[in-house]
Design a protein around this motif. Structure first.
Motif, mmCIF file in Angstrom:
data_model
loop_
_atom_site.group_PDB
_atom_site.id
_atom_site.type_symbol
_atom_site.label_atom_id
_atom_site.label_comp_id
_atom_site.label_asym_id
_atom_site.label_seq_id
_atom_site.Cartn_x
_atom_site.Cartn_y
_atom_site.Cartn_z
ATOM 1 N N LYS A 192 0.859 -1.258 0.062
ATOM 2 C CA LYS A 192 0.074 -0.008 0.099
ATOM 3 C C LYS A 192 0.880 1.346 0.119
ATOM 4 O O LYS A 192 0.526 2.087 -0.737
ATOM 5 C CB LYS A 192 -0.752 0.002 1.392
ATOM 6 N N GLU A 193 1.974 1.211 1.002
ATOM 7 C CA GLU A 193 2.816 2.329 0.779
ATOM 8 C C GLU A 193 3.676 2.663 -0.304
ATOM 9 O O GLU A 193 4.003 3.711 -0.800
ATOM 10 C CB GLU A 193 3.878 2.217 2.107
ATOM 11 N N ALA A 194 4.125 1.566 -1.118
ATOM 12 C CA ALA A 194 5.002 1.612 -2.319
ATOM 13 C C ALA A 194 4.296 1.712 -3.278
ATOM 14 O O ALA A 194 4.895 2.160 -4.267
ATOM 15 C CB ALA A 194 5.648 0.243 -2.338
ATOM 16 N N ALA A 195 2.982 1.598 -3.614
ATOM 17 C CA ALA A 195 2.346 1.596 -4.718
ATOM 18 C C ALA A 195 0.979 2.536 -4.861
ATOM 19 O O ALA A 195 -0.021 1.902 -4.930
ATOM 20 C CB ALA A 195 2.005 0.375 -5.511
ATOM 21 N N PRO A 196 0.970 3.844 -4.499
ATOM 22 C CA PRO A 196 -0.104 4.637 -4.273
ATOM 23 C C PRO A 196 -0.953 4.675 -5.695
ATOM 24 O O PRO A 196 -2.258 4.673 -5.380
ATOM 25 C CB PRO A 196 0.355 5.948 -3.820
ATOM 26 N N ASN A 197 -0.345 4.618 -6.538
ATOM 27 C CA ASN A 197 -1.368 4.673 -7.991
ATOM 28 C C ASN A 197 -2.007 3.638 -8.260
ATOM 29 O O ASN A 197 -3.214 3.543 -8.213
ATOM 30 C CB ASN A 197 -0.426 5.078 -9.186
ATOM 31 N N LEU A 198 -1.490 2.142 -8.002
ATOM 32 C CA LEU A 198 -2.072 0.967 -7.992
ATOM 33 C C LEU A 198 -3.202 0.893 -6.803
ATOM 34 O O LEU A 198 -4.395 0.363 -6.974
ATOM 35 C CB LEU A 198 -1.245 -0.090 -7.961
ATOM 36 N N ILE A 199 -2.814 1.625 -5.677
ATOM 37 C CA ILE A 199 -3.945 1.363 -4.700
ATOM 38 C C ILE A 199 -4.960 2.214 -4.775
ATOM 39 O O ILE A 199 -6.272 1.794 -4.616
ATOM 40 C CB ILE A 199 -3.352 2.186 -3.291
#
Length: 344
Positions: free
Chosen positions: A279-286
């Motif tokens: 969740k922290e590493a991929a904000p766009n995917l989230i």
């Protein structure tokens, strides 16, 4: 020494700068936020496999990421999400979530980030033509007054069990499923244990086959089922009324050997769950996964397409993306949507 007129030199320099900028922008736009495959929970049932296929296609083609799936059962995969072995779980059944997820959530290792669908159904059903008939098939109503579980004692002959004369047949879940225990308790609490056979098919496939056979032949049947499923997508079923859902009564049905009260199944909300490091590493995917939203009817329709066309989840995902752009385009930026459409 060759020289260019000042204006031409300026134009060339501007062109080179623009080309460099465009190439850099395209590279950035196509790059994934993480440098490894996004790992999905490969839950081994149709609706979860369909959602995985849709989300993975969009993430791969629209966001430039690699993806993978770890196959397995619910408990090990939810445990894996807590440990970081799994990034995304496309179906967390919030109203009946496993302890493995609760523990991981309490520890701050996982989160539920969006509602996939909030109208999942479970209950006791009969084919709708049993109550309303079907003029196109020449089927007359068989039990027009059947609305509730309270009406079932009048219809043991209609749902007759060929192996136990004088009794009706109720198609329960296979033994070992939680719903089998709940339904058995309901039969007792509704006073139906002596008038209906508690028939437990050997497998989930056998249960769905029995329901499909009844619908295809236009015959009456009384059965437990749930949605979204291909059965609900293909066959028009009527859910019988039960007392309003009461959590305390429902929980007692799972453990009480001789319950005196019963209640309807809850209408479940199903969310998308993720590991918090991901969740922290991929904000766009989230953001995409948070926006991901379907419905019981939509997913049942797609699963029915899979069943009728002997299609795999990947094929059903492509079918969905081609047929329902008004739905999935609302989940992603326009630039991502264009890349997905180009890939189709």
């Amino acid at each position: 020494m060759n020289t260019l007129p000042t204006g031409a030199a300026m134009l060339m320099a501007a062109g080179l700068a623009f080309t460099t900028f465009a190439t850099t922008a395209q590279a950035q736009d196509a790059s994934c936020e993480i440098d490894r495959p996004v790992m999905f929970a490969g839950l081994n049932y149709d609706s979860a496999l369909f959602h995985n296929a849709v989300a993975r296609f969009i993430i791969e083609k629209g966001y430039g990421c690699k993806t993978d799936a770890l196959p397995g059962d619910v408990i090990p995969l939810l445990t894996g999400a807590g440990k970081g072995d799994v990034d995304v779980v496309m179906e967390i059944w919030r109203d009946n979530v496993a302890d493995a997820w609760k523990k991981a959530e309490a520890a701050g290792n996982v989160s539920q980030i969006g509602v996939n669908f909030d109208d999942a159904v479970e209950g006791w059903f009969v084919p709708r033509y049993v109550i309303e008939g079907d003029a196109e098939r020449g089927i007359e109503p068989m039990a027009p007054d059947l609305k509730s579980v309270d009406d079932l004692p009048k219809y043991t002959d209609l749902f007759a069990d060929a192996e136990e004369p004088g009794k009706g047949r109720f198609y329960n879940c296979p033994s070992g499923w939680v719903c089998e225990k709940v339904n058995s308790g309901k039969l007792a609490a509704y006073g139906l244990a002596d008038s209906f056979t508690n028939f437990r098919p050997g497998t989930g496939a056998a249960l769905s086959a029995a329901i499909a056979s009844a619908h295809k032949r236009g015959k009456p049947a009384l059965y437990y089922y749930w949605g979204p499923t291909w059965v609900m997508g293909l066959y028009d079923s009527y859910r019988l009324e039960e007392p309003a859902y009461d959590k305390e009564i429902f929980d007692a049905l799972k453990t009480d050997a001789t319950p005196t009260k019963a209640t309807a199944y809850p209408q479940s909300t199903v969310t998308v769950g993720v590991n918090n490091d991901f969740k922290e590493a991929a904000p766009n995917l989230i953001t995409f996964l948070t926006n991901y939203e379907t419905s019981n009817a939509l997913v049942s329709e797609m699963l029915a397409y899979m069943q009728e066309n002997d299609e795999k989840p990947d094929g059903a995902a492509r079918y969905f993306l081609k047929q329902k752009p008004d739905i999935w385009k609302s989940w992603v930026p326009e630039s991502v949507a264009q890349k997905v459409e180009s890939a189709l």
